[in-house]
Design an enzyme around this catalytic site. Sequence first.
Site, mmCIF file in Angstrom:
data_model
loop_
_atom_site.group_PDB
_atom_site.id
_atom_site.type_symbol
_atom_site.label_atom_id
_atom_site.label_comp_id
_atom_site.label_asym_id
_atom_site.label_seq_id
_atom_site.Cartn_x
_atom_site.Cartn_y
_atom_site.Cartn_z
ATOM 1 N N CYS A 125 -0.523 1.618 0.399
ATOM 2 C CA CYS A 125 0.504 2.611 0.709
ATOM 3 C C CYS A 125 1.031 3.428 -0.460
ATOM 4 C CB CYS A 125 1.626 1.940 1.474
ATOM 5 S SG CYS A 125 1.006 1.383 3.078
HETATM 6 N N1 LIG Z 1 0.051 -2.101 5.320
HETATM 7 C C1 LIG Z 1 1.356 -1.981 5.195
HETATM 8 O O1 LIG Z 1 2.025 -2.806 4.576
HETATM 9 C C2 LIG Z 1 2.088 -0.826 5.808
HETATM 10 C C3 LIG Z 1 1.394 0.227 6.389
HETATM 11 N N2 LIG Z 1 2.083 1.283 6.934
HETATM 12 C C4 LIG Z 1 1.363 2.355 7.606
HETATM 13 O O2 LIG Z 1 0.958 1.862 8.891
HETATM 14 C C5 LIG Z 1 -0.301 2.426 9.275
HETATM 15 C C6 LIG Z 1 -1.294 1.329 9.599
HETATM 16 O O3 LIG Z 1 -1.563 0.621 8.407
HETATM 17 P P1 LIG Z 1 -2.262 -0.815 8.398
HETATM 18 O O4 LIG Z 1 -1.691 -1.684 9.461
HETATM 19 O O5 LIG Z 1 -2.191 -1.267 6.977
HETATM 20 O O6 LIG Z 1 -3.759 -0.427 8.822
HETATM 21 P P2 LIG Z 1 -5.021 -1.394 8.941
HETATM 22 O O7 LIG Z 1 -6.162 -0.679 8.358
HETATM 23 O O8 LIG Z 1 -4.665 -2.753 8.432
HETATM 24 O O9 LIG Z 1 -5.236 -1.569 10.523
HETATM 25 C C7 LIG Z 1 -5.548 -0.580 11.405
HETATM 26 C C8 LIG Z 1 -6.199 -1.141 12.670
HETATM 27 O O10 LIG Z 1 -6.444 -0.037 13.549
HETATM 28 C C9 LIG Z 1 -7.694 -0.265 14.203
HETATM 29 N N3 LIG Z 1 -8.194 1.012 14.730
HETATM 30 C C10 LIG Z 1 -8.812 2.016 14.060
HETATM 31 N N4 LIG Z 1 -9.058 3.049 14.893
HETATM 32 C C11 LIG Z 1 -8.586 2.688 16.117
HETATM 33 C C12 LIG Z 1 -8.503 3.343 17.372
HETATM 34 N N5 LIG Z 1 -8.971 4.569 17.562
HETATM 35 N N6 LIG Z 1 -7.919 2.675 18.396
HETATM 36 C C13 LIG Z 1 -7.444 1.418 18.233
HETATM 37 N N7 LIG Z 1 -7.480 0.757 17.059
HETATM 38 C C14 LIG Z 1 -8.043 1.388 16.018
HETATM 39 C C15 LIG Z 1 -8.557 -0.915 13.150
HETATM 40 O O11 LIG Z 1 -9.629 -1.630 13.751
HETATM 41 C C16 LIG Z 1 -7.535 -1.830 12.432
HETATM 42 O O12 LIG Z 1 -7.512 -3.126 12.995
HETATM 43 C C17 LIG Z 1 -0.692 3.363 8.128
HETATM 44 O O13 LIG Z 1 -0.203 4.641 8.406
HETATM 45 C C18 LIG Z 1 0.069 2.792 6.932
HETATM 46 O O14 LIG Z 1 0.326 3.766 5.950
HETATM 47 C C19 LIG Z 1 3.451 1.323 6.952
HETATM 48 C C20 LIG Z 1 4.189 0.293 6.410
HETATM 49 C C21 LIG Z 1 3.560 -0.870 5.799
HETATM 50 O O1 LIG Z 2 4.363 1.749 3.218
HETATM 51 C C1 LIG Z 2 3.975 0.636 2.976
HETATM 52 O O2 LIG Z 2 2.884 0.193 3.310
HETATM 53 C C2 LIG Z 2 4.813 -0.342 2.243
HETATM 54 O O3 LIG Z 2 4.613 -0.109 0.824
HETATM 55 C C3 LIG Z 2 5.316 -1.024 -0.020
HETATM 56 O O4 LIG Z 2 4.933 -2.372 0.277
HETATM 57 P P1 LIG Z 2 3.590 -3.041 -0.289
HETATM 58 O O5 LIG Z 2 2.669 -1.977 -0.784
HETATM 59 O O6 LIG Z 2 3.116 -3.968 0.754
HETATM 60 O O7 LIG Z 2 4.062 -3.948 -1.513
HETATM 61 P P2 LIG Z 2 5.175 -3.824 -2.652
HETATM 62 O O8 LIG Z 2 5.841 -5.130 -2.767
HETATM 63 O O9 LIG Z 2 6.033 -2.644 -2.511
HETATM 64 O O10 LIG Z 2 4.257 -3.644 -3.947
HETATM 65 C C4 LIG Z 2 3.476 -2.476 -4.155
HETATM 66 C C5 LIG Z 2 2.851 -2.515 -5.522
HETATM 67 O O11 LIG Z 2 3.845 -2.301 -6.524
HETATM 68 C C6 LIG Z 2 3.733 -3.299 -7.534
HETATM 69 N N1 LIG Z 2 5.083 -3.568 -8.084
HETATM 70 C C7 LIG Z 2 6.126 -3.806 -7.255
HETATM 71 C C8 LIG Z 2 7.387 -4.074 -7.773
HETATM 72 C C9 LIG Z 2 7.576 -4.083 -9.171
HETATM 73 O O12 LIG Z 2 8.692 -4.298 -9.697
HETATM 74 N N2 LIG Z 2 6.517 -3.821 -9.957
HETATM 75 C C10 LIG Z 2 5.254 -3.564 -9.461
HETATM 76 O O13 LIG Z 2 4.301 -3.329 -10.230
HETATM 77 C C11 LIG Z 2 3.134 -4.509 -6.821
HETATM 78 O O14 LIG Z 2 2.502 -5.380 -7.727
HETATM 79 C C12 LIG Z 2 2.161 -3.842 -5.870
HETATM 80 O O15 LIG Z 2 0.929 -3.606 -6.508
HETATM 81 C C13 LIG Z 2 6.812 -0.893 0.258
HETATM 82 O O16 LIG Z 2 7.514 -1.834 -0.553
HETATM 83 C C14 LIG Z 2 7.117 -1.148 1.735
HETATM 84 O O17 LIG Z 2 8.509 -0.923 1.972
HETATM 85 C C15 LIG Z 2 6.285 -0.174 2.576
HETATM 86 O O18 LIG Z 2 6.476 -0.422 3.955
#
Ligand SMILES: NC(=O)C1=CN([C@@H]2O[C@H](COP(=O)(O)OP(=O)(O)OC[C@H]3O[C@@H](n4cnc5c(N)ncnc54)[C@H](O)[C@@H]3O)[C@@H](O)[C@H]2O)C=CC1
Ligand SMILES: O=C(O)[C@H]1O[C@H](OP(=O)(O)OP(=O)(O)OC[C@H]2O[C@@H](n3ccc(=O)[nH]c3=O)[C@H](O)[C@@H]2O)[C@H](O)[C@@H](O)[C@@H]1O
Length: 436
Positions: A272
């Site tokens: 992200c």
């Molecule tokens: N990973 C994180 O910690 C966070 C991610 N986000 C956002 O949430 C969104 C999703 O991210 P992730 O969960 O990490 O993605 P991911 O890549 O882990 O999972 C996506 C899933 O969608 C499925 N998929 C793909 N195309 C599809 C379709 N047409 N219909 C149904 N399923 C389908 C895939 O098979 C996969 O299981 C992104 O926009 C990301 O930026 C937001 C907050 C935290």
């Molecule tokens: O949009 C997203 O997917 C998510 O992105 C981050 O979450 P995440 O990427 O899972 O993990 P973080 O704990 O934020 O760490 C991100 C990166 O920053 C680094 N980091 C974090 C904190 C710090 O003090 N220093 C540092 O180098 C971590 O090692 C890691 O590589 C945000 O913290 C979430 O709020 C958000 O939902």
Amino acid sequence: MRISIVGSGYVGTTVAACFADLGHDVINIDIDETVVETINAGEAPIHEEGLSELIVEHAGPEGTGRLRATTDYDAVVDTKVTFLCLPTPQNDDGSIDLSIMEAGASQLGETLADAADWHTVVVKSTVVPGSTPDTITPILEVESGKTAGEDFGVGMNPEFLREGTAVHDFLNPDKVVLGADDDRALEDMRSVFDPLVEAADAPVVETDTRTAEMIKYANNSFLAAKVSLINDIGNICKELGVDAYEVADAIGLDDRISEQFLQSGVGFGGSCFPKDVRAIISAAEGTGYDPAVLNAAIDVNNRQPERLVALLADHLDGEFEGAQIAVLGLAFKPGTDDMRNSRAIPVIRDLQARGATVTAYDPVAADNAPDYVDDVTYADSAAAALEGADGAVIVTDWDEFAALDEEFDAMATPIVVDGRRIIERRDGIVYEGLTW
Ligand SMILES: NC(=O)C1=CN([C@@H]2O[C@H](COP(=O)(O)OP(=O)(O)OC[C@H]3O[C@@H](n4cnc5c(N)ncnc54)[C@H](O)[C@@H]3O)[C@@H](O)[C@H]2O)C=CC1
Ligand SMILES: O=C(O)[C@H]1O[C@H](OP(=O)(O)OP(=O)(O)OC[C@H]2O[C@@H](n3ccc(=O)[nH]c3=O)[C@H](O)[C@@H]2O)[C@H](O)[C@@H](O)[C@@H]1O
């Protein structure tokens, strides 16, 4: 309430399992049959603390039956609200790639054509401002033959969970942001979130979809820039012989700064921060605005892995040819098997480009590593990776690395460059901290 979650990745699976736990009937839709079968067998498709327990409880054979997975979009028709939790990767130029969202919205729209009742579609994926009203809604309208605001509602609900602590973060949010451009959609979103808001006593921000989309980028950009700022300060500290962690501890006492996200080191990775900062930079540039601070945040982040390897090079007199280097940590942060944009990737590639051979160890991410790096030997333990090594770099702050001690004595030359401040400095090791 009956809800459907499209996408069963880090966000979708967590959200589905947590909503089931909060009492909703949840259907999780994914195109990946293995993921669907795994959930229906009562197992977690990803590594997240607390997730397996929730999936056993709600999708397992003895469970509540409140969570079910399928590859069939038609299941949406039996639900009232659908969350789109699909990936939003980046194009080569850093801009957002909405093609997966467009495909998902298209399939969903076709299904909604058959829905007799009002339905609300909520975009949970991270999308640049305007994507929901200008791209997703028109696709839903065309494919369903229906009109947004009249026949179905559209909302935007950004997610702030972190990988590694996803279940905890989802169930204990700092805030819940509900973006909607019509009242009925907003009302549906309130109903879905009521049990969570009540249980967590979370503040709710109600706004329009564009603002909800921007709140997500502002949140991630701020945190990413904070990490790059402390890395910039950390690099200055290192050059001037000051311990950046002592400095961070002190400035973190100022409420206006806060102690969180002040750990300097090898930089931010993950699926992200790097992609989202680039996507909002690209969106800004599209308007003619040059986001100087965000560009600098990416620039500093790109330099940290190079600085880590350069510190090791100093101790090897620049001679990596034939050297065996142990890389401890592959995941982009501890608590996850996710290697997307992990700092381990540029570190390993740089080491290899300089002629070193790499032996790596990570407690959970090694299986994913071959998708990102080549020609790496994977060790079963940190001790095995260190044995006979000419140098070691620490890339991920896994707790177990803090306990390493005599394992360093088995190195050919005990040079340790720590990118995460996890190893204790001690006699008998040549120890270099990246910013201390
Ligand atoms: N990973 C994180 O910690 C966070 C991610 N986000 C956002 O949430 C969104 C999703 O991210 P992730 O969960 O990490 O993605 P991911 O890549 O882990 O999972 C996506 C899933 O969608 C499925 N998929 C793909 N195309 C599809 C379709 N047409 N219909 C149904 N399923 C389908 C895939 O098979 C996969 O299981 C992104 O926009 C990301 O930026 C937001 C907050 C935290
Ligand atoms: O949009 C997203 O997917 C998510 O992105 C981050 O979450 P995440 O990427 O899972 O993990 P973080 O704990 O934020 O760490 C991100 C990166 O920053 C680094 N980091 C974090 C904190 C710090 O003090 N220093 C540092 O180098 C971590 O090692 C890691 O590589 C945000 O913290 C979430 O709020 C958000 O939902």
